[in-house]
Design a protein around this motif. Structure first.
Motif, PDB file in Angstrom:
ATOM      1  N   PHE A  42     115.385 106.878 129.663  1.00 37.86           N
ATOM      2  CA  PHE A  42     113.504 107.774 129.633  1.00 37.86           C
ATOM      3  C   PHE A  42     113.218 106.288 127.323  1.00 37.86           C
ATOM      4  O   PHE A  42     113.354 107.198 126.965  1.00 37.86           O
ATOM      5  N   PRO A  43     112.196 106.143 127.351  1.00 37.66           N
ATOM      6  CA  PRO A  43     111.157 105.811 127.031  1.00 37.66           C
ATOM      7  C   PRO A  43     110.450 107.143 126.424  1.00 37.66           C
ATOM      8  O   PRO A  43     109.122 107.399 125.784  1.00 37.66           O
ATOM      9  N   GLN A  45     108.948 109.450 123.507  1.00 37.41           N
ATOM     10  CA  GLN A  45     107.785 109.488 122.746  1.00 37.41           C
ATOM     11  C   GLN A  45     108.570 109.565 121.679  1.00 37.41           C
ATOM     12  O   GLN A  45     107.683 108.992 120.065  1.00 37.41           O
ATOM     13  N   ASP A  82     112.710 101.943 127.397  1.00 37.22           N
ATOM     14  CA  ASP A  82     113.004 101.804 128.402  1.00 37.22           C
ATOM     15  C   ASP A  82     113.574 101.389 129.467  1.00 37.22           C
ATOM     16  O   ASP A  82     114.426  99.723 129.294  1.00 37.22           O
ATOM     17  N   LYS A  84     113.546  99.860 132.129  1.00 38.86           N
ATOM     18  CA  LYS A  84     113.272  98.448 132.680  1.00 38.86           C
ATOM     19  C   LYS A  84     113.292  97.461 131.854  1.00 38.86           C
ATOM     20  O   LYS A  84     113.422  96.085 132.691  1.00 38.86           O
ATOM     21  N   THR A  85     113.433  97.387 130.443  1.00 36.56           N
ATOM     22  CA  THR A  85     113.182  96.724 129.044  1.00 36.56           C
ATOM     23  C   THR A  85     114.830  96.497 128.740  1.00 36.56           C
ATOM     24  O   THR A  85     114.429  95.620 127.759  1.00 36.56           O
ATOM     25  N   ASP A  86     115.560  97.808 128.505  1.00 40.97           N
ATOM     26  CA  ASP A  86     116.327  98.092 127.100  1.00 40.97           C
ATOM     27  C   ASP A  86     117.344  98.080 126.741  1.00 40.97           C
ATOM     28  O   ASP A  86     118.355  98.316 126.788  1.00 40.97           O
ATOM     29  N   GLY A 113     116.212 106.793 136.066  1.00 42.76           N
ATOM     30  CA  GLY A 113     116.461 105.511 134.551  1.00 42.76           C
ATOM     31  C   GLY A 113     117.687 104.916 135.007  1.00 42.76           C
ATOM     32  O   GLY A 113     118.269 103.655 133.919  1.00 42.76           O
ATOM     33  N   ASN A 201     105.770 103.882 139.785  1.00 40.72           N
ATOM     34  CA  ASN A 201     106.066 102.678 139.873  1.00 40.72           C
ATOM     35  C   ASN A 201     105.809 101.815 141.648  1.00 40.72           C
ATOM     36  O   ASN A 201     106.289 102.319 142.115  1.00 40.72           O
TER      37      ASN A 201
END
Ligand SMILES: NC(=O)C1=CN([C@@H]2O[C@H](COP(=O)(O)OP(=O)(O)OC[C@H]3O[C@@H](n4cnc5c(N)ncnc54)[C@H](O)[C@@H]3O)[C@@H](O)[C@H]2O)C=CC1
Ligand SMILES: O=C(O)CCC(=O)C(=O)O
Length: 366
Positions: A42-43, A45, A82, A84-86, A113, A201
């Protein structure tokens, strides 16, 4: 920091610059056996938010293991990033190396995730991985029994409220259409239920809407902040934790909350708020134990039929918690916690502190 982790045995910060891995593994308790719990990506914060999440999630696993009567302890991991990207294979290999460094004190697999495919890379570095595909010797996607457990929770709750296990003809609001939420939604559509759904999403929503169309059913899609005020019979949270709080409970118009999300109550007093509003709350860690039941069952080599049989116990466990809460005049979550704490005390007398994995009882993979 030590004050914050006072209830936990061990917290491991995992840093690998080459792959960008920043993860935290929290072991809450190994009193019943090696810690077992999925890994969330999870991204977050802030690092503090990640720490808070992993501490709460791992403590929940201790209770979940006790409630499901499996000989494992509570642990969980979070990867800050993330999904989706990491994600890279190397990142999960690095994570696997950190898990291996714990020498059998911690077993892990999927959570929010992450997917079974991610852990095939980690499996190259450690045997302490559960829930990978059958072709890799695992038990497969653990969200299947988790979703089935949610259905048992809904049926038991329906039985208490309306005297029937039949889920058709009722309406449900579902938050999160990921691995678990989507399966629950599909099953409810098959039962002929009315659904209000939300997800951040769009792809997840489109996937359900298409399936609903093909089945000749309809779903009402609502914005994420509108899901709480839907006039449904039951609310099914299948995304983040902490979503039952002062602000959201105020808006709820449902008769019950039964979902897979871990740590749904922001804190214990929100259990009392729900009760005061006449909303029946099915404690999350009992409803969502299907995945745990499956991965813990890998001790005996994977067998889907046996797992589904064991998952059925969730129906009776939920009924027992409702009865105990009524008998003792406490909230359902207080009843569940009390039951688990008594069981942990009783079991601890038999299991000594778990320090290594030489005992064959816990050799998930040799
Ligand atoms: N996968 C499993 O077997 C188990 C999952 N759980 C819990 O169930 C929950 C869902 O898990 P999975 O389905 O595996 O995760 P997932 O990552 O597959 O799906 C989560 C879904 O929730 C959505 N979401 C995130 N924030 C949202 C928000 N504010 N509003 C609406 N939607 C939002 C995401 O876009 C995603 O589609 C998590 O809390 C997880 O810890 C608990 C036990 C086992
Ligand atoms: O479902 C899994 O793979 C492991 C169990 C878990 O992490 C959970 O129940 O939250």
């Amino acid at each position: 920091m030590f004050e914050q982790i006072r209830e936990h045995e061990q917290v491991v910060f995992c840093n690998d610059e080459a792959t960008g891995l920043k993860a935290i593994i929290a072991i809450h308790s190994t009193r019943l056996g090696p810690a077992l719990g999925g890994c969330r990506m999870f991204p977050y914060q802030t690092v503090d938010a990640a720490i808070e999440d992993v501490l709460r999630l791992s403590k929940g696993m201790t209770y979940k293991c006790a409630a499901a009567d499996v000989d494992f302890g509570g642990g969980k991991a979070v990867i800050i990033g993330d999904p989706k990207t990491d994600k890279t294979p190397e990142l999960f290999r690095a994570f696997g190396q950190f898990v291996e460094s714990l020498n059998g004190r911690f077993y892990t697999g999927t959570d929010m995730g992450t997917t079974p495919e991610d852990f095939i890379h980690a499996l190259k570095e450690t045997n302490c991985i559960v829930g990978v595909d059958e072709v890799y010797g695992g038990s497969g996607d653990s969200s299947v029994p988790t979703a089935q457990g949610v259905i048992y929770g809904l049926q038991a709750t329906s039985n208490v409220l309306w005297g029937t296990d039949d889920l058709s003809g009722k309406s449900y609001s579902i938050q999160g259409l990921g691995k678990v939420g989507l399966k629950v939604a599909e099953r409810l559509l098959e039962e002929g239920a009315d659904l209000y759904v939300t997800d951040i999403n769009q792809q997840a929503i489109d996937s359900l809407v298409t399936k609903a169309k093909n089945m000749g059913s309809g779903v009402k899609v609502v914005n994420s902040d509108e899901i709480y005020k839907q006039q449904a019979d039951m609310f099914i949270p299948c995304a983040m934790g902490g979503i039952l709080n002062d602000e959201t409970i105020e808006q709820l118009q449902v008769k019950a909350v039964v979902g897979s999300a871990n740590n749904q109550l922001l804190d214990m007093r929100h259990g009392q708020m729900l009760q005061a509003k006449g909303i029946l709350y099915a404690p999350d860690y009992i409803v969502n134990a299907g995945g745990l039941i499956q991965v813990a069952d890998e001790l005996y080599s994977p067998n889907k039929e046996r797992v589904l049989r064991k998952t059925k116990a969730i129906y009776t466990s939920i009924l027992n918690v409702y009865k105990q809460a009524e008998r003792e005049g406490i909230t359902t979550v207080e009843a569940a916690n009390r039951f688990c704490e008594e069981r942990i005390e009783a079991r601890t007398k038999r299991n000594s502190f778990f320090s290594h994995m030489k005992r064959p009882k816990w050799a998930v993979r040799t």
